[in-house]
Design an enzyme around this catalytic site. Structure first.
Site, mmCIF file in Angstrom:
data_model
loop_
_atom_site.group_PDB
_atom_site.id
_atom_site.type_symbol
_atom_site.label_atom_id
_atom_site.label_comp_id
_atom_site.label_asym_id
_atom_site.label_seq_id
_atom_site.Cartn_x
_atom_site.Cartn_y
_atom_site.Cartn_z
ATOM 1 N N HIS A 34 0.863 -1.180 0.000
ATOM 2 C CA HIS A 34 0.000 0.000 0.000
ATOM 3 C C HIS A 34 0.901 1.232 0.000
ATOM 4 C CE1 HIS A 34 1.148 0.145 4.196
ATOM 5 N NE2 HIS A 34 0.625 -1.057 4.397
ATOM 6 N N HIS A 37 4.086 1.304 2.231
ATOM 7 C CA HIS A 37 5.259 0.611 1.687
ATOM 8 C C HIS A 37 5.906 1.444 0.568
ATOM 9 C CE1 HIS A 37 2.759 -3.006 2.964
ATOM 10 N NE2 HIS A 37 3.893 -3.246 3.577
ATOM 11 N N GLN A 61 7.799 -15.478 11.379
ATOM 12 C CA GLN A 61 7.380 -14.424 12.305
ATOM 13 C C GLN A 61 5.903 -14.527 12.683
ATOM 14 O OE1 GLN A 61 8.699 -11.367 9.378
ATOM 15 N NE2 GLN A 61 6.940 -10.199 10.106
ATOM 16 N N LYS A 149 5.653 2.981 11.598
ATOM 17 C CA LYS A 149 4.406 2.267 11.936
ATOM 18 C C LYS A 149 4.723 1.094 12.854
ATOM 19 C CE LYS A 149 0.403 0.038 11.170
ATOM 20 N NZ LYS A 149 0.721 -1.276 10.721
ATOM 21 N N ASP A 150 5.808 0.365 12.525
ATOM 22 C CA ASP A 150 6.251 -0.757 13.360
ATOM 23 C C ASP A 150 7.428 -0.257 14.206
ATOM 24 O OD1 ASP A 150 4.810 -3.329 12.046
ATOM 25 O OD2 ASP A 150 5.295 -1.849 10.525
ATOM 26 N N SER A 185 -2.235 -0.267 6.609
ATOM 27 C CA SER A 185 -1.746 -1.597 6.943
ATOM 28 C C SER A 185 -2.344 -2.582 5.955
ATOM 29 C CB SER A 185 -2.186 -1.979 8.365
ATOM 30 O OG SER A 185 -2.050 -3.369 8.562
HETATM 31 P P1 AMP Z 1 5.310 -5.268 6.226
HETATM 32 O O1 AMP Z 1 5.047 -5.605 4.799
HETATM 33 O O2 AMP Z 1 4.074 -5.081 7.036
HETATM 34 O O3 AMP Z 1 6.329 -6.171 6.862
HETATM 35 O O4 AMP Z 1 5.979 -3.825 6.225
HETATM 36 C C1 AMP Z 1 7.142 -3.565 5.496
HETATM 37 C C2 AMP Z 1 7.648 -2.199 5.860
HETATM 38 O O5 AMP Z 1 6.669 -1.224 5.561
HETATM 39 C C3 AMP Z 1 7.962 -2.064 7.355
HETATM 40 O O6 AMP Z 1 9.161 -1.305 7.504
HETATM 41 C C4 AMP Z 1 6.771 -1.301 7.864
HETATM 42 O O7 AMP Z 1 7.044 -0.527 9.024
HETATM 43 C C5 AMP Z 1 6.476 -0.393 6.681
HETATM 44 N N1 AMP Z 1 5.094 0.094 6.748
HETATM 45 C C6 AMP Z 1 3.966 -0.645 6.835
HETATM 46 N N2 AMP Z 1 2.876 0.163 6.934
HETATM 47 C C7 AMP Z 1 3.349 1.443 6.919
HETATM 48 C C8 AMP Z 1 2.743 2.730 7.013
HETATM 49 N N3 AMP Z 1 1.438 2.873 7.135
HETATM 50 N N4 AMP Z 1 3.543 3.811 6.947
HETATM 51 C C9 AMP Z 1 4.890 3.684 6.829
HETATM 52 N N5 AMP Z 1 5.521 2.503 6.752
HETATM 53 C C10 AMP Z 1 4.768 1.399 6.794
#
Ligand code: AMP
Length: 287
Positions: A34, A37, A61, A149-150, A185
């Site tokens: 989204h 990312h 994870q 976010k994380d 998310s």
């Molecule tokens: P994920 O695919 O959920 O593992 O996230 C991959 C990366 O994208 C991680 O560094 C997350 O912190 C970042 N991320 C996910 N959602 C957001 C958001 N809303 N804003 C900024 N970064 C994000």
């Protein structure tokens, strides 16, 4: 934009870029991309010459019973958005490539993993740290981009690369939100219309709490009680996992809110557990 499915292909593409004197930026993701990312890909594009994105739904994870099997995936759309954002290479390994089955090593960070999400997901961060270490070893980037976010994940990974002397700069990136404030998310799409409407209260509660801290520097317990009451009232479908006010460096709970703090929370809705957080800087008390 190229895609690579093997470790050898990634190493070859990155060493070719390096031979041309290019700097390498890296954005690890689990797919279901989204705008949050994509903001990381864009940040990498601005800061580095050669941008690598990984899309890997990392099974280690997820604990048994968590949402690995229903985690949204959208590879074709993901590749199109990576291309549009200027990625040079997307690494899409399968599970066998990342975990051939004979590994005896896990990367584990202590203390920082015991709090917040680590309380209800005790094996989660070992999975994250191990896969991120492997990906950093495969891509060997100059900079890797992670979202705030994380926040806990970002803190843990920053500490991990320092402790293990992994030669990469971890670049924190801002939270990207929907227009009503909900943090973007991949899991948001699994919310019912009702839960989606209620989920906006997470950000609303955080914003109110931030304003209350700025105005009155109330004790942390008072702020936490106010957030809890707000979410219980406005998000009846949500089950609160935690609401904590912490020191953003140590992730330890704080009692007072005079200095810069982070407010972090997790709420389980039917279909999706959501997390969000807000940094409150240490501004002078308003008159
Ligand atoms: P994920 O695919 O959920 O593992 O996230 C991959 C990366 O994208 C991680 O560094 C997350 O912190 C970042 N991320 C996910 N959602 C957001 C958001 N809303 N804003 C900024 N970064 C994000």
């Amino acid at each position: 934009m190229k895609t690579a499915r093997t470790i050898a292909e990634v190493r070859h593409a990155v060493s070719t870029a390096r031979a041309q004197g290019l700097s390498v930026g890296f954005v690890p993701t689990m797919g279901g991309l989204h705008a949050g990312h994509i903001s990381l890909v864009e940040a990498a594009r601005r800061a580095c010459d050669f941008v690598v994105v990984s899309i890997f739904l990392n099974p280690t994870q997820f604990a048994p019973g968590e949402d690995l099997s229903t985690y949204p995936q959208s590879l074709e759309a993901d590749l199109a958005s990576c291309d549009a954002a200027g990625a040079d290479l997307v690494f899409i390994p399968d599970v066998e490539t990342m975990y051939p089955g004979n590994a005896l090593t896990t990367v584990s960070v202590s203390q920082l993993t015991d709090t917040l999400c680590g309380q209800s997901r005790p094996t989660h961060f070992d999975g994250v740290c191990t896969v991120v270490t492997k990906l950093l070893n495969i891509v060997a980037p100059d900079k890797a981009f992670f979202g705030r976010k994380d926040f806990q994940q970002l803190t843990i990974i920053t500490r991990m690369v320092a402790d293990l002397d992994i030669p990469v700069q971890i670049v924190p990136c801002p939270i990207v939100r929907e227009s009503d404030g909900l943090a973007m998310s991949t899991r948001n799409q699994r919310l019912s219309a009702e839960s989606r409407a209620q989920a906006v209260s997470l950000h609303a509660a955080l914003t109110e709490a931030r304003d209350q801290i700025r105005q009155s520097h109330s004790p942390a317990t008072e702020i936490i009680d106010a957030i809890e009451a707000y979410i219980r009232l406005n998000a009846p479908d949500g089950e609160i996992d935690y609401i904590q006010i912490i020191d953003p460096e140590t992730l330890c709970d704080v009692e007072t809110t005079d200095n810069g703090v982070l407010i972090a929370l997790a709420v389980k809705f039917p279909g999706a557990r959501l997390i969000d957080n807000m940094l409150v800087d240490s501004e002078p008390r308003s008159q």
